[in-house]
Design a protein around this motif. Structure first.
Motif, PDB file in Angstrom:
ATOM      1  N   GLY A  14       1.050  -1.273   0.043  1.00 18.12           N
ATOM      2  CA  GLY A  14       0.124  -0.044   0.007  1.00 18.12           C
ATOM      3  C   GLY A  14       0.758   1.328  -0.163  1.00 18.12           C
ATOM      4  O   GLY A  14       0.360   2.323  -0.469  1.00 18.12           O
ATOM      5  N   ALA A  15       1.942   1.206   0.551  1.00 17.17           N
ATOM      6  CA  ALA A  15       2.942   2.223   0.488  1.00 17.17           C
ATOM      7  C   ALA A  15       3.577   2.701  -0.687  1.00 17.17           C
ATOM      8  O   ALA A  15       4.508   1.797  -1.116  1.00 17.17           O
ATOM      9  CB  ALA A  15       4.026   2.602   1.650  1.00 17.17           C
ATOM     10  N   ARG A 404       3.029   7.740  -1.442  1.00 19.95           N
ATOM     11  CA  ARG A 404       1.705   7.651  -1.810  1.00 19.95           C
ATOM     12  C   ARG A 404       1.055   6.580  -1.255  1.00 19.95           C
ATOM     13  O   ARG A 404       1.640   5.577  -1.254  1.00 19.95           O
ATOM     14  CB  ARG A 404       1.453   8.040  -3.387  1.00 19.95           C
ATOM     15  CG  ARG A 404       1.572   6.716  -4.206  1.00 19.95           C
ATOM     16  CD  ARG A 404       1.235   7.047  -5.643  1.00 19.95           C
ATOM     17  NE  ARG A 404       1.193   5.857  -6.433  1.00 19.95           N
ATOM     18  CZ  ARG A 404       2.146   5.309  -7.138  1.00 19.95           C
ATOM     19  NH1 ARG A 404       3.424   5.850  -7.096  1.00 19.95           N
ATOM     20  NH2 ARG A 404       1.910   4.218  -7.628  1.00 19.95           N
ATOM     21  N   ASN A 405      -0.357   6.536  -1.200  1.00 19.99           N
ATOM     22  CA  ASN A 405      -1.034   5.457  -0.605  1.00 19.99           C
ATOM     23  C   ASN A 405      -2.006   4.777  -1.700  1.00 19.99           C
ATOM     24  O   ASN A 405      -2.975   5.705  -2.143  1.00 19.99           O
ATOM     25  CB  ASN A 405      -1.962   5.935   0.434  1.00 19.99           C
ATOM     26  CG  ASN A 405      -2.970   5.011   1.208  1.00 19.99           C
ATOM     27  OD1 ASN A 405      -2.617   3.694   0.637  1.00 19.99           O
ATOM     28  ND2 ASN A 405      -3.996   5.169   1.902  1.00 19.99           N
ATOM     29  N   ASN A 407      -3.711   2.294  -1.625  1.00 18.23           N
ATOM     30  CA  ASN A 407      -4.869   1.692  -1.071  1.00 18.23           C
ATOM     31  C   ASN A 407      -5.908   2.618  -0.841  1.00 18.23           C
ATOM     32  O   ASN A 407      -7.052   2.391  -0.829  1.00 18.23           O
ATOM     33  CB  ASN A 407      -4.592   1.150   0.226  1.00 18.23           C
ATOM     34  CG  ASN A 407      -3.550  -0.170   0.094  1.00 18.23           C
ATOM     35  OD1 ASN A 407      -3.700  -0.868  -0.720  1.00 18.23           O
ATOM     36  ND2 ASN A 407      -2.904  -0.294   1.122  1.00 18.23           N
ATOM     37  N   TYR A 408      -5.809   4.045  -1.267  1.00 19.75           N
ATOM     38  CA  TYR A 408      -6.757   5.149  -1.375  1.00 19.75           C
ATOM     39  C   TYR A 408      -7.727   4.911  -2.248  1.00 19.75           C
ATOM     40  O   TYR A 408      -7.417   4.721  -3.388  1.00 19.75           O
ATOM     41  CB  TYR A 408      -6.065   6.561  -0.982  1.00 19.75           C
ATOM     42  CG  TYR A 408      -7.052   7.736  -1.009  1.00 19.75           C
ATOM     43  CD1 TYR A 408      -7.782   7.994   0.008  1.00 19.75           C
ATOM     44  CD2 TYR A 408      -7.431   8.231  -2.174  1.00 19.75           C
ATOM     45  CE1 TYR A 408      -8.659   9.001   0.200  1.00 19.75           C
ATOM     46  CE2 TYR A 408      -8.037   9.389  -2.172  1.00 19.75           C
ATOM     47  CZ  TYR A 408      -8.890   9.725  -0.980  1.00 19.75           C
ATOM     48  OH  TYR A 408      -9.547  10.834  -1.056  1.00 19.75           O
ATOM     49  N   GLN A 414      -3.528  10.193  -2.464  1.00 20.81           N
ATOM     50  CA  GLN A 414      -3.356  10.544  -1.004  1.00 20.81           C
ATOM     51  C   GLN A 414      -1.924  10.190  -0.626  1.00 20.81           C
ATOM     52  O   GLN A 414      -1.389   9.348  -1.022  1.00 20.81           O
ATOM     53  CB  GLN A 414      -4.250   9.709  -0.109  1.00 20.81           C
ATOM     54  CG  GLN A 414      -4.263  10.190   1.334  1.00 20.81           C
ATOM     55  CD  GLN A 414      -4.931   9.139   2.194  1.00 20.81           C
ATOM     56  OE1 GLN A 414      -4.846   7.778   2.041  1.00 20.81           O
ATOM     57  NE2 GLN A 414      -5.720   9.703   3.030  1.00 20.81           N
ATOM     58  N   MET A 416       0.558   9.106   2.165  1.00 25.25           N
ATOM     59  CA  MET A 416       0.355   8.270   3.306  1.00 25.25           C
ATOM     60  C   MET A 416       0.002   8.895   4.522  1.00 25.25           C
ATOM     61  O   MET A 416       0.849   9.800   4.911  1.00 25.25           O
ATOM     62  CB  MET A 416       1.693   7.430   3.221  1.00 25.25           C
ATOM     63  CG  MET A 416       1.897   6.374   2.325  1.00 25.25           C
ATOM     64  SD  MET A 416       0.741   5.010   2.344  1.00 25.25           S
ATOM     65  CE  MET A 416       0.901   4.251   3.960  1.00 25.25           C
ATOM     66  N   ALA A 425       6.437   9.707   5.420  1.00 26.60           N
ATOM     67  CA  ALA A 425       5.384   9.910   4.529  1.00 26.60           C
ATOM     68  C   ALA A 425       5.707  10.982   3.603  1.00 26.60           C
ATOM     69  O   ALA A 425       5.416  11.058   2.544  1.00 26.60           O
ATOM     70  CB  ALA A 425       4.142   9.933   5.060  1.00 26.60           C
TER      71      ALA A 425
END
Length: 495
Positions: A14-15, A404-405, A407-408, A414, A416, A425
């Protein structure tokens, strides 16, 4: 838009880095369902016309017409009138081709071996095909100029024994003229490594022997492999990698012994000035068919495209030029030309209906075919990358300095919400930090371009250069803010 050859992120799930940290993972699937590919039709070989009749007595055939006018010319035209035929067509390049059934030889009007009614059937079939082609579109119909004169007797066909070169419209600005000039400067590249090999395309970048292509074309030979560059005249030369940029999917190779007087660089256009609807020409070696030329238009600009593979290598991102010119595996690294014969992009990826509906770069084992959705790296970006590689051998990327995330699931990209395994982040003292961005902020626009996902954010960042200032619109706790970021720099690809 994500691609079939996906890259796994080596860090925490996710990251993901935004604008040039470490290797990135597969982009979210935001593409629409692709339409089914229509089946090809084949013309019937059933003769058109009445039943067969016995040939008439010798001498019963009408004499040949005084002249054989091009399709649409009047039988009474003067020699001067016919010399200026045909008028400019509606095709983007004004292309015209001779017709006697698209190159089929016509029969003699005085040959007693061919009955009159049977020849008339062939004529009707050719005419029917020409009418169908004309119905498809003005561009295709323009290729079907007939040599049969309107003053000919019904049921007979007369084909001129000589070809009017002017009627072929092989002017320098025609497709044929552009292809004739570009083909000698377009090459086929074979990369052989210890584990894999592949074939792609490239083109002459300068007179010193540099060839511009895609990174994934030369990647199999990157670690001590063999590169062979083949020209359109059949001559081949060994080459070496000068530099590779995985993130941009751009590479430069150089001929080990450049031939003197043979290298003519293709002229480069300005991809920033390209407009949707502009005519395009793609040249490459699809499925190994060297020197293949196809045409189309610019279907869209600034199309975010992310691609990678299953080896864990860094993914590549581009704000691509989209074209419907037919490009397939093997076209990769080849030039996308405009109507003036200038390079406006490097063909790099296609959208396919196989492998789960994703896109894939050419030269991979997945043999997806063209469905009219091809993507090219804009030449303005590719030129800057190529010049950097020639100068230093290493790529340079613009960065925002955030993780960036991916999983958003909301709109935007988004940052992190918190640090990941000791990696901040937002990089302390980095471009985003200096501009006031915080963990959890959602970026919705960058330099006026809407951002709908993490890959789109990276594609847009990498369309800029380090040191450029960009305006960033973001939301925090439901409120919208705007700031200006001076993009930072990262040298080299992530490993």
């Amino acid at each position: 838009m994500s691609t079939e050859h996906e890259s796994g992120f080596t860090g925490p799930q996710g990251a993901q880095p935004a604008g040039g940290h470490d290797a990135v993972g597969p982009a979210p699937d935001r593409t629409a369902q692709q339409p089914a590919v229509p089946s090809d039709g084949a013309p019937s070989d059933t003769p058109v016309g009445g039943p067969y009749q016995a040939p008439p007595q010798p001498g019963a055939y009408p004499p040949p017409p005084a002249h054989s006018a091009p399709f649409g010319a009047e039988a009474g035209d003067t020699a001067a009138d016919r010399a200026s035929w045909p008028p400019p067509s509606g095709h983007p390049f004004g292309a015209g081709q001779p017709v006697g059934g698209w190159g089929a030889p016509g029969g003699s009007t005085t040959d007693p071996q061919y009955p009159r009614r049977k020849r008339g059937g062939l004529t009707a079939l050719v005419a029917a095909v020409a009418i169908v082609a004309g119905a498809i579109g003005g561009g295709i119909g323009a290729w079907a100029n007939s040599d049969s004169g309107s003053g000919s007797s019904a049921g007979s066909t007369t084909v001129s024994s000589t070809v009017d070169r002017a009627a072929l419209n092989r002017a320098p600005t025609s497709v044929a003229g552009i292809a004739a000039k570009a083909l000698p400067s377009t090459v086929t590249i074979k990369a052989e490594g210890s584990q894999e090999s592949g074939t792609g395309t490239g083109f002459v970048y300068d007179t010193q022997g540099h060839i511009l292509t895609n990174n994934h074309v030369v990647a199999p030979a990157a670690d001590g492999g063999k590169l062979t560059v083949k020209f359109s005249d059949g001559s081949s030369y060994s080459a070496s990698v000068v530099g590779r940029a995985e993130g941009y999917d751009v590479a430069v190779v150089k001929l080990d012994n450049p031939p003197k007087g043979k290298l003519t660089p293709l002229p480069l256009g300005d991809s920033d000035k390209v407009a949707v609807g502009d005519a395009t020409i793609a040249i490459g070696a699809p499925f190994g068919l060297e020197g293949t030329v196809t045409t189309g238009i610019v279907s869209a600009k600034d199309r975010p495209v992310a691609s990678g593979d299953s080896t864990g290598a860094q993914a590549s991102y581009m704000n691509a030029l989209q074209t419907d010119a037919s490009i397939n595996p093997g076209n990769s690294g080849g030039p996308l030309l405009n109507a003036g014969g200038q390079v406006i992009g490097i063909n790099s990826a296609i959208q396919s209906t196989s492998g789960g509906g994703g896109s894939s770069p050419f030269g991979q084992t997945e043999q997806a075919g063209s469905i009219g959705l091809g993507f090219a790296i804009p030449i303005n970006q590719a030129k800057w990358v190529a010049d950097t590689l020639i100068k230093s051998g290493r790529p340079v990327y613009a960065i925002l300095g955030v993780l960036r995330n991916d999983n958003y699931t909301g709109d935007g990209a988004q940052i992190m919400p918190s640090d990941v395994q000791g990696t901040p982040a937002v990089t302390a003292g980095g471009p985003a930090d200096k501009a006031g961005l915080k963990p959890g902020d959602v970026i919705t626009k960058l330099d006026g371009v809407p951002i709908d996902s993490g890959p789109t954010l990276v594609s847009e960042i990498w369309s800029h250069r380090p040191g450029e200032q960009v305006q960033v619109v973001y939301t925090r706790s439901g409120e919208t803010h705007t700031t200006t970021v001076t993009l930072g720099e990262r040298v080299g690809d992530s490993q």
